[in-house]
Scaffold this motif. Structure first.
Motif, short mmCIF file in Angstrom:
data_model
loop_
_atom_site.label_atom_id
_atom_site.label_comp_id
_atom_site.label_asym_id
_atom_site.label_seq_id
_atom_site.Cartn_x
_atom_site.Cartn_y
_atom_site.Cartn_z
N GLU A 59 77.21 -8.41 25.54
CA GLU A 59 76.95 -7.53 26.67
C GLU A 59 76.73 -6.11 26.17
N THR A 60 75.69 -5.46 26.67
CA THR A 60 75.40 -4.09 26.28
C THR A 60 76.29 -3.13 27.06
N ALA A 61 76.27 -1.86 26.66
CA ALA A 61 77.07 -0.85 27.36
C ALA A 61 76.63 -0.72 28.81
N GLY A 62 75.38 -1.07 29.09
CA GLY A 62 74.88 -0.98 30.45
C GLY A 62 75.19 -2.22 31.29
N GLY A 63 75.88 -3.18 30.71
CA GLY A 63 76.26 -4.38 31.45
C GLY A 63 75.25 -5.50 31.42
N LYS A 64 74.21 -5.39 30.60
CA LYS A 64 73.22 -6.46 30.50
C LYS A 64 73.68 -7.53 29.52
N ARG A 65 73.59 -8.79 29.94
CA ARG A 65 74.06 -9.88 29.10
C ARG A 65 72.91 -10.62 28.44
N ALA A 66 73.17 -11.10 27.25
CA ALA A 66 72.17 -11.88 26.53
C ALA A 66 72.07 -13.28 27.14
N ALA A 67 70.98 -13.97 26.84
CA ALA A 67 70.79 -15.34 27.34
C ALA A 67 71.76 -16.29 26.64
N ILE A 68 72.06 -17.38 27.31
CA ILE A 68 72.98 -18.38 26.76
C ILE A 68 72.17 -19.50 26.11
N ASP A 69 72.50 -19.82 24.87
CA ASP A 69 71.86 -20.93 24.17
C ASP A 69 72.58 -22.22 24.56
N PRO A 70 71.88 -23.18 25.18
CA PRO A 70 72.56 -24.41 25.60
C PRO A 70 73.28 -25.14 24.47
N LEU A 71 72.76 -25.05 23.25
CA LEU A 71 73.38 -25.74 22.13
C LEU A 71 74.67 -25.06 21.68
N GLU A 72 74.93 -23.84 22.19
CA GLU A 72 76.14 -23.14 21.80
C GLU A 72 77.23 -23.23 22.86
N ILE A 73 76.98 -24.01 23.92
CA ILE A 73 78.01 -24.25 24.93
C ILE A 73 79.02 -25.24 24.38
N VAL A 74 80.28 -24.90 24.44
CA VAL A 74 81.35 -25.74 23.90
C VAL A 74 82.13 -26.35 25.06
N THR A 75 82.38 -27.64 24.97
CA THR A 75 83.11 -28.36 26.01
C THR A 75 84.52 -28.71 25.52
N ARG A 76 85.49 -28.48 26.37
CA ARG A 76 86.87 -28.87 26.07
C ARG A 76 87.40 -29.68 27.25
N VAL A 77 88.11 -30.75 26.95
CA VAL A 77 88.60 -31.66 27.98
C VAL A 77 90.12 -31.72 27.94
N TYR A 78 90.71 -31.62 29.12
CA TYR A 78 92.15 -31.79 29.27
C TYR A 78 92.40 -33.11 30.00
N ALA A 79 93.23 -33.95 29.44
CA ALA A 79 93.59 -35.22 30.06
C ALA A 79 95.11 -35.33 30.09
N GLY A 80 95.66 -35.49 31.29
CA GLY A 80 97.10 -35.56 31.41
C GLY A 80 97.79 -34.28 30.97
N GLY A 81 97.10 -33.14 31.09
CA GLY A 81 97.67 -31.86 30.71
C GLY A 81 97.53 -31.53 29.24
N ALA A 82 97.05 -32.47 28.44
CA ALA A 82 96.91 -32.24 26.99
C ALA A 82 95.44 -32.05 26.64
N LEU A 83 95.19 -31.20 25.66
CA LEU A 83 93.83 -30.95 25.20
C LEU A 83 93.34 -32.11 24.36
N VAL A 84 92.24 -32.72 24.76
CA VAL A 84 91.62 -33.78 23.98
C VAL A 84 91.00 -33.16 22.74
N GLY A 85 91.02 -33.88 21.64
CA GLY A 85 90.48 -33.34 20.39
C GLY A 85 88.97 -33.18 20.40
N LEU A 86 88.42 -32.76 19.28
CA LEU A 86 86.98 -32.56 19.15
C LEU A 86 86.26 -33.89 19.39
N MET A 87 85.24 -33.84 20.23
CA MET A 87 84.59 -35.06 20.69
C MET A 87 83.21 -35.26 20.06
N PRO A 88 82.80 -36.53 19.93
CA PRO A 88 81.41 -36.80 19.58
C PRO A 88 80.53 -36.53 20.79
#
Length: 220
Positions: A59-88
């Motif tokens: 984010e710039t000082a003026g509040g402008k945000r860069a575009a999001i790269d879909p390949l850089e989106i990270v997914t995390r899953v919680y099951a039963g309150g516990a964090l599931v490990g790194l997924m395929p």
């Protein structure tokens, strides 16, 4: 314009946050422009069973945000309150066909793009008739080969008039499963359940019709 800092964004839900403009994100962390790591705020709540998608944007000082790269989106899953490990990654394009002899054949694709961990195999799940698919135990397992994109599995012959629904998940050597692929929706799927209407199925044809008995003899 140089970055004034970085913001950690979070989306909740099974669907990936694309297009990002259609799904507002929560701001759950910040970091300086020269930072190499960013952490989620300690007070951010996590549901006991939930899927979260994260992305870091400059984010710039003026509040402008860069575009999001879909390949850089990270997914995390919680099951039963516990964090599931790194997924395929999630298998895609799952299809079921019936071969001669009433043998079911599944085909699916796997791409390493965006995977958090490499799979060791694929687990095949099935449900007969009106039963729901249970992910507590698989009916079979197929090997993963690095660099191969399309995979196939052929099962044992089904009984006459039998209906089977199928699902396939990638699994790491440590036993961490991928999300569940779903037909007709974003392939992110879920970590615990799937609607049968979004699973491929096969229906073995019925047996031979019963013999007709007791006909009146001609001319009687």
């Amino acid at each position: 314009m140089p970055s004034a800092g970085h913001i950690l964004l979070r989306w909740e839900g099974e669907r990936l946050p694309l297009p990002s403009a259609a799904r507002p994100a929560d701001e759950v962390g910040t970091a300086a422009a020269d930072a190499t790591t960013i952490a989620e705020d300690g007070g951010t709540p996590h549901a006991g069973d939930a899927i979260y998608h994260y992305a870091v944007v400059a984010e710039t000082a003026g509040g402008k945000r860069a575009a999001i790269d879909p390949l850089e989106i990270v997914t995390r899953v919680y099951a039963g309150g516990a964090l599931v490990g790194l997924m395929p990654a999630t298998p895609s394009g799952l299809d079921a066909q019936l071969l001669s002899g009433n043998r079911p054949m599944l085909t699916w694709a796997y791409s390493a793009a965006g995977e958090q961990a490499r799979p060791a195999a694929f687990r095949i799940y099935a449900a007969a008739g009106d039963d729901e698919i249970s992910f507590a135990s698989a009916v079979a397992e197929a090997p993963y080969y690095e660099g191969q994109r399309v995979f196939r599995w052929v099962g044992a012959a089904l009984s006459a008039d039998e209906v089977r629904h199928y699902s396939v998940r990638a699994v790491t050597a440590g036993g961490v499963l991928s999300l569940i692929p779903r037909i007709g929706l974003c392939p992110s799927g879920s970590y615990s359940v799937v609607e049968k209407s979004h699973c491929p199925f096969v229906h073995a044809p019925g047996g031979a019709p019963p013999a007709i008995v007791g006909l009146i003899a001609e001319g009687a």
